[in-house]
Design a protein around this motif. Structure first.
Motif, PDB file in Angstrom:
ATOM      1  N   PRO A  44      52.554  12.954 -60.126  1.00  0.00           N
ATOM      2  CA  PRO A  44      51.649  13.015 -61.113  1.00  0.00           C
ATOM      3  C   PRO A  44      51.981  13.148 -62.671  1.00  0.00           C
ATOM      4  N   SER A  45      52.402  11.871 -63.144  1.00  0.00           N
ATOM      5  CA  SER A  45      53.129  11.831 -64.369  1.00  0.00           C
ATOM      6  C   SER A  45      52.421  10.169 -65.126  1.00  0.00           C
ATOM      7  N   VAL A  46      52.304  10.268 -66.384  1.00  0.00           N
ATOM      8  CA  VAL A  46      52.001   8.971 -67.137  1.00  0.00           C
ATOM      9  C   VAL A  46      53.125   7.907 -67.212  1.00  0.00           C
ATOM     10  N   LYS A  47      54.262   8.335 -66.987  1.00  0.00           N
ATOM     11  CA  LYS A  47      55.547   7.626 -67.301  1.00  0.00           C
ATOM     12  C   LYS A  47      55.666   6.485 -66.236  1.00  0.00           C
ATOM     13  N   GLU A  48      56.038   5.398 -66.913  1.00  0.00           N
ATOM     14  CA  GLU A  48      56.309   3.955 -65.992  1.00  0.00           C
ATOM     15  C   GLU A  48      57.819   4.268 -65.620  1.00  0.00           C
ATOM     16  N   LYS A  57      54.414   3.067 -61.136  1.00  0.00           N
ATOM     17  CA  LYS A  57      53.466   4.212 -62.017  1.00  0.00           C
ATOM     18  C   LYS A  57      52.783   5.009 -60.656  1.00  0.00           C
ATOM     19  N   PHE A  58      52.329   6.237 -61.281  1.00  0.00           N
ATOM     20  CA  PHE A  58      51.682   7.323 -60.403  1.00  0.00           C
ATOM     21  C   PHE A  58      50.554   6.603 -59.361  1.00  0.00           C
ATOM     22  N   THR A 112      56.781  17.035 -60.552  1.00  0.00           N
ATOM     23  CA  THR A 112      57.437  16.570 -61.852  1.00  0.00           C
ATOM     24  C   THR A 112      58.342  17.484 -62.455  1.00  0.00           C
ATOM     25  N   LYS A 160      43.176  19.825 -63.161  1.00  0.00           N
ATOM     26  CA  LYS A 160      42.965  18.921 -64.354  1.00  0.00           C
ATOM     27  C   LYS A 160      41.535  18.631 -64.547  1.00  0.00           C
ATOM     28  N   ASP A 191      40.848  13.107 -66.708  1.00  0.00           N
ATOM     29  CA  ASP A 191      42.304  13.168 -66.816  1.00  0.00           C
ATOM     30  C   ASP A 191      42.721  12.159 -65.736  1.00  0.00           C
ATOM     31  N   PRO A 192      43.592  11.012 -65.975  1.00  0.00           N
ATOM     32  CA  PRO A 192      44.161  10.307 -65.215  1.00  0.00           C
ATOM     33  C   PRO A 192      44.858  10.929 -63.953  1.00  0.00           C
ATOM     34  N   LEU A 193      45.608  12.218 -64.227  1.00  0.00           N
ATOM     35  CA  LEU A 193      46.426  12.828 -63.228  1.00  0.00           C
ATOM     36  C   LEU A 193      45.649  13.998 -62.361  1.00  0.00           C
TER      37      LEU A 193
END
Length: 237
Positions: A48-52, A68-69, A116, A221, A225-227
């Motif tokens: 669960p992270s927004v990093k690509e 991506k997640f 994460t 969350k 929240d996208p996560l």
């Protein structure tokens, strides 16, 4: 093998070379080399992270689009033995995580990127996709990949009996029979309170297909929240 300083996408030719016949030459120097079935791998980003990210096998980038997640990469064939699997930030060369993973010939695997920060890791499971041609059931398995979730229950919505119970973080189940249908949904519940934490939208389950459901995200969350906590479902391909 020395890692190059520039990753490349796994080419279609590389995949085709070991998937057309689903067999490899054991040793080209032998007069009659024995065929060796390939190992086969799919990959899921449940971190669960927004990093690509990019997913790397050896020095080859497996993904074309950002990893991506919630992203799943479909099966590719690998030479059996140890393969170094890694992730990097999208387009960068520094490994964020690496592992030498053993893959046996003739077996199917799913590798999940989970958690994460310093807890980020790979979880690899064997996909036992053996089913008689006459089978009239769909096959479903479940993984709890939500870092802060309690032990979980998976049940077919409306059913009187749960499919799986008391699945703690990183627990996974074997595939089990589920009645196929055109409008099947699943509830994921707290194992202690029995409260429904999320529901997978109704979809079609086909007989003879293998489906994986995994819980993901953070329970604490907010909904926007996208996560946030949720679940994904996919079938083996």
């Amino acid at each position: 093998m020395k890692i190059s300083n520039k990753f490349k996408n796994i080419s279609k030719a590389f995949v085709a070379a070991i998937t057309i016949s689903v067999a490899l030459s054991a040793c080209s120097k032998r007069d009659n080399p024995e065929p060796i079935p390939a190992a086969v791998l799919s990959v899921v980003n449940a971190s669960p992270s927004v990093k690509e990210l990019d997913f790397i096998i050896g020095n080859q980038r497996l993904n074309v689009d950002p990893f991506k997640f919630g992203t799943k990469l479909n099966y590719v064939a690998l030479y059996p033995g140890f393969s170094r699997i890694s992730i990097t930030e999208r387009g960068k060369q520094v490994f964020l995580l690496s592992k030498d993973q053993a893959y046996q010939s003739g077996k199917y695997y799913s590798t999940f990127l989970i958690d994460t920060g310093t807890n980020k890791s790979f979880l690899t499971v064997v996909d036992k996709l053996d089913s008689p041609a006459t089978d009239t059931k769909a096959k479903v398995r479940f993984l709890n990949l939500s870092p802060d979730a309690p032990a979980l229950i998976l049940t077919v919505k409306g059913a009187t009996t749960d499919l799986f119970t008391n699945k703690a973080y990183k627990d996974f189940t074997p595939f089990t029979d589920v009645e196929p249908g055109d409008n099947i949904s699943f509830d994921i519940k707290d194992n202690t309170t029995k409260a429904v934490l999320t529901t997978l939208a109704a979809g079609k389950l086909e007989k003879g297909k293998f489906y994986t459901i995994y819980a993901k995200g953070y329970k604490n969350k907010p909904d926007a929240d996208p996560l946030k906590f949720g679940a994904n479902i996919y079938f083996a391909q």
